[in-house]
Design an enzyme around this catalytic site. Structure first.
Site, short mmCIF file in Angstrom:
data_model
loop_
_atom_site.label_atom_id
_atom_site.label_comp_id
_atom_site.label_asym_id
_atom_site.label_seq_id
_atom_site.Cartn_x
_atom_site.Cartn_y
_atom_site.Cartn_z
N THR A 11 0.83 -1.21 0.00
CA THR A 11 0.00 0.00 0.00
C THR A 11 0.86 1.26 0.00
O THR A 11 0.34 2.37 -0.05
CB THR A 11 -0.91 0.03 1.25
OG1 THR A 11 -0.06 -0.16 2.40
CG2 THR A 11 -1.95 -1.06 1.21
N VAL A 14 6.49 2.75 -2.55
CA VAL A 14 7.36 1.83 -3.28
C VAL A 14 6.59 0.56 -3.67
O VAL A 14 6.68 0.08 -4.80
CB VAL A 14 8.61 1.47 -2.44
CG1 VAL A 14 9.47 0.42 -3.14
CG2 VAL A 14 9.44 2.72 -2.16
N ARG A 39 -3.65 -2.70 9.50
CA ARG A 39 -4.51 -1.53 9.17
C ARG A 39 -5.08 -1.63 7.77
O ARG A 39 -6.15 -1.09 7.50
CB ARG A 39 -3.67 -0.23 9.20
CG ARG A 39 -3.11 0.18 10.51
CD ARG A 39 -2.31 1.49 10.34
NE ARG A 39 -1.03 1.30 9.65
CZ ARG A 39 0.09 0.93 10.25
NH1 ARG A 39 0.10 0.73 11.55
NH2 ARG A 39 1.21 0.76 9.56
N ARG A 100 21.29 -3.60 4.28
CA ARG A 100 22.23 -3.19 3.23
C ARG A 100 23.71 -3.40 3.56
O ARG A 100 24.50 -3.74 2.68
CB ARG A 100 22.00 -1.70 2.88
CG ARG A 100 20.68 -1.47 2.19
CD ARG A 100 20.49 0.00 1.89
NE ARG A 100 19.11 0.26 1.49
CZ ARG A 100 18.48 1.40 1.68
NH1 ARG A 100 19.12 2.41 2.26
NH2 ARG A 100 17.25 1.55 1.29
N CYS A 131 17.81 5.15 -2.47
CA CYS A 131 17.46 5.77 -3.76
C CYS A 131 18.54 6.73 -4.27
O CYS A 131 18.88 6.72 -5.46
CB CYS A 131 16.14 6.51 -3.64
SG CYS A 131 15.93 7.41 -2.09
N GLN A 158 16.30 15.98 -2.91
CA GLN A 158 15.49 14.76 -2.84
C GLN A 158 14.01 15.08 -2.60
O GLN A 158 13.67 15.86 -1.71
CB GLN A 158 16.03 13.84 -1.74
CG GLN A 158 17.44 13.34 -2.06
CD GLN A 158 18.03 12.40 -1.02
OE1 GLN A 158 19.17 12.58 -0.64
NE2 GLN A 158 17.28 11.41 -0.56
N GLY A 162 10.40 10.27 -1.31
CA GLY A 162 11.45 9.45 -0.71
C GLY A 162 11.23 9.21 0.77
O GLY A 162 11.82 8.31 1.35
N HIS A 243 14.58 12.49 -7.71
CA HIS A 243 15.70 13.07 -6.99
C HIS A 243 16.71 13.62 -8.00
O HIS A 243 16.96 13.01 -9.05
CB HIS A 243 16.43 12.01 -6.16
CG HIS A 243 15.65 11.47 -4.99
ND1 HIS A 243 14.44 11.99 -4.56
CD2 HIS A 243 15.94 10.46 -4.13
CE1 HIS A 243 14.03 11.32 -3.50
NE2 HIS A 243 14.92 10.38 -3.22
N1 NAP Z 1 10.39 6.08 -1.31
C1 NAP Z 1 11.61 5.89 -1.77
O1 NAP Z 1 12.13 6.63 -2.64
C2 NAP Z 1 12.40 4.76 -1.26
C3 NAP Z 1 13.54 4.40 -1.94
C4 NAP Z 1 14.29 3.34 -1.48
C5 NAP Z 1 13.89 2.68 -0.35
N2 NAP Z 1 12.77 3.06 0.33
C6 NAP Z 1 12.42 2.32 1.54
O2 NAP Z 1 11.26 1.55 1.30
C7 NAP Z 1 10.48 1.47 2.50
C8 NAP Z 1 9.06 1.94 2.22
O3 NAP Z 1 9.06 3.23 1.70
P1 NAP Z 1 7.72 3.89 1.12
O4 NAP Z 1 8.16 5.18 0.55
O5 NAP Z 1 6.96 2.93 0.28
O6 NAP Z 1 6.90 4.14 2.51
P2 NAP Z 1 5.34 4.35 2.69
O7 NAP Z 1 4.72 4.98 1.50
O8 NAP Z 1 5.19 5.03 4.01
O9 NAP Z 1 4.76 2.85 2.81
C9 NAP Z 1 5.10 1.99 3.85
C10 NAP Z 1 4.52 0.62 3.58
O10 NAP Z 1 4.95 -0.26 4.63
C11 NAP Z 1 3.79 -0.86 5.22
N3 NAP Z 1 3.98 -1.11 6.64
C12 NAP Z 1 4.27 -0.21 7.62
N4 NAP Z 1 4.29 -0.82 8.83
C13 NAP Z 1 4.02 -2.13 8.59
C14 NAP Z 1 3.88 -3.28 9.42
N5 NAP Z 1 4.04 -3.22 10.75
N6 NAP Z 1 3.59 -4.47 8.83
C15 NAP Z 1 3.41 -4.57 7.50
N7 NAP Z 1 3.52 -3.51 6.66
C16 NAP Z 1 3.83 -2.32 7.20
C17 NAP Z 1 2.70 0.14 5.00
O11 NAP Z 1 1.45 -0.51 5.14
P3 NAP Z 1 0.14 0.27 5.71
O12 NAP Z 1 -0.38 1.10 4.57
O13 NAP Z 1 -0.74 -0.86 6.10
O14 NAP Z 1 0.62 1.10 6.86
C18 NAP Z 1 3.01 0.58 3.58
O15 NAP Z 1 2.55 -0.40 2.67
C19 NAP Z 1 11.24 2.31 3.53
O16 NAP Z 1 12.04 1.45 4.30
C20 NAP Z 1 12.08 3.22 2.70
O17 NAP Z 1 13.24 3.63 3.38
C21 NAP Z 1 12.02 4.07 -0.11
#
Ligand code: NAP
Length: 337
Positions: A11, A14, A39, A100, A131, A158, A162, A243
């Site tokens: 959801t 990413v 949730r 990592r 990223c 950025q 992100g 970015h």
């Molecule tokens: N965005 C980027 O550019 C980027 C790049 C590289 C790496 N990342 C990494 O990828 C990860 C996610 O980033 P994002 O940008 O996608 O964040 P996000 O939009 O906040 O999404 C977080 C996701 O994790 C799920 N989640 C959170 N707590 C959880 C739990 N206890 N059990 C199961 N699922 C859970 C959330 O589900 P719910 O909706 O149910 O809360 C949601 O699907 C992070 O670690 C981030 O550092 C991000």
């Protein structure tokens, strides 16, 4: 026969992009499962235009029979659930920062070090870099091969995506509040992000750098070459996706800008857009949704020996996260599993 794939964090920013790219690239999956927190149970996640998946609870999910897990639920959640998935027999490709720097976990950007994938068997986990590191090393690789990079100085610009979907919402609500003369206090960021720039991404380290800056240093060494010195300043800017990075390198031997452009244009994953005229360069807004690492403003830096500067832009949710993970999965199924 196709693979059974689970997308953890389906959801999120990413995770949604992962589902989209799996569908776009026709990844050979017989079954795709969408997982998130309790949730989100029952919520719908689009699998490209192909189908709608019902989100299931990660905590209750049994990974038995799953071949590949594409994981992006945050570091703490990955620390708990990625080993559980690997133990059940899946190969986990993890986007969080948690694995990592583990010496038993390969950190992979396919255009740069695809061969490192072979090291996944220790833990059953492959890490996707940060990223800002991914787009930088894709652009640095051909330069390093040709002229040897000694030192990199990078400043990043950025986007809010992100920091996750709530961070993007904060930019929207603070921007709206500005026009009705209200002030909304920051929640996801340390200061107001609307109409501002913030020189802090992630927490501070002892030496005064931030953890995001440290990641760029440590990850570049692990992926490209431990001898390369990197100094980074990471800045959050009020954009949604994409970015940008101003990168300055000092090389072992001279490399002129014509040759640098030629090498970059020939490198996998890199697109050079570099016309010395108004607008003859790439900005984040125009490359949102695209797969490449775009390089502009290539020029010699005469203030140091063998110096070169460039401007590098990429979609952080695609090449910076979801696309890179799926490219790893594509390499993996070519010969490793
Ligand atoms: N965005 C980027 O550019 C980027 C790049 C590289 C790496 N990342 C990494 O990828 C990860 C996610 O980033 P994002 O940008 O996608 O964040 P996000 O939009 O906040 O999404 C977080 C996701 O994790 C799920 N989640 C959170 N707590 C959880 C739990 N206890 N059990 C199961 N699922 C859970 C959330 O589900 P719910 O909706 O149910 O809360 C949601 O699907 C992070 O670690 C981030 O550092 C991000």
């Amino acid at each position: 026969m196709g693979y059974r794939v689970a997308v953890v964090g389906a959801t999120g920013n990413v995770g949604r992009e992962m589902l989209q790219i799996l569908a776009e690239r026709n990844f050979p999956a017989d079954d795709v499962v969408a997982l998130a927190s309790a949730r989100s149970v029952g919520a719908q996640a689009s699998f490209g235009d192909k189908s709608i998946l019902k989100v299931q609870d990660l905590a209750k999910f049994d990974f038995k029979g799953i071949d590949i897990v594409l994981s992006s639920p945050g570091a703490k959640v990955s620390a708990e659930h990625s080993p559980r998935a690997a133990k059940a027999g899946a190969v986990v490709i993890d986007n969080t920062s948690f694995w990592r720097m583990d010496p038993d976990v390969p950190l992979v950007v396919p255009e740069v070090n695809a061969q490192a994938i072979a090291g996944y068997k220790g833990r059953g986990i492959i890490a996707n870099p940060n990223c800002s590191t991914i787009q930088m090393v894709v652009a640095l690789k051909p330069i390093h091969e040709a002229a040897g990079i000694k030192r990199v100085v990078v400043s990043t610009y950025q986007s809010t995506s992100g920091a996750g979907k709530e961070a993007m919402d904060e930019l929207v609500s603070q921007t709206k509040s500005f026009f009705v003369n209200q002030t909304l206090d920051p929640v996801k960021f340390t200061k107001n992000i609307a109409f501002n720039v913030i020189p802090q991404i992630d927490v501070f380290m002892e030496d005064g750098s931030t953890k995001e800056e440290w990641k760029m240093v440590a990850e570049t060494k692990k992926i490209l070459d431990p001898k390369i010195k990197v100094h980074a300043t990471c800045v959050r800017v009020p954009t949604f996706i994409g970015h940008a990075e101003a990168i300055n390198v000092e090389l072992d031997k001279p490399l002129d800008e014509v040759e640098a452009r030629r090498l970059l244009a020939a490198a996998p994953g890199v697109l050079v857009v570099d016309r010395r005229e108004p607008g003859g360069y790439v900005t984040p807004k125009e490359i949102t949704g695209q797969d490449g690492v775009f390089v502009s403003r290539v020029r010699v830096d005469p203030t140091v020996d063998n110096g070169l500067s460039m401007w590098v832009v990429s979609d952080n949710l695609r090449k910076g996260a979801a696309l890179n993970a799926i490219q790893i999965a594509e390499e993996l199924i070519k010969g490793y599993i």
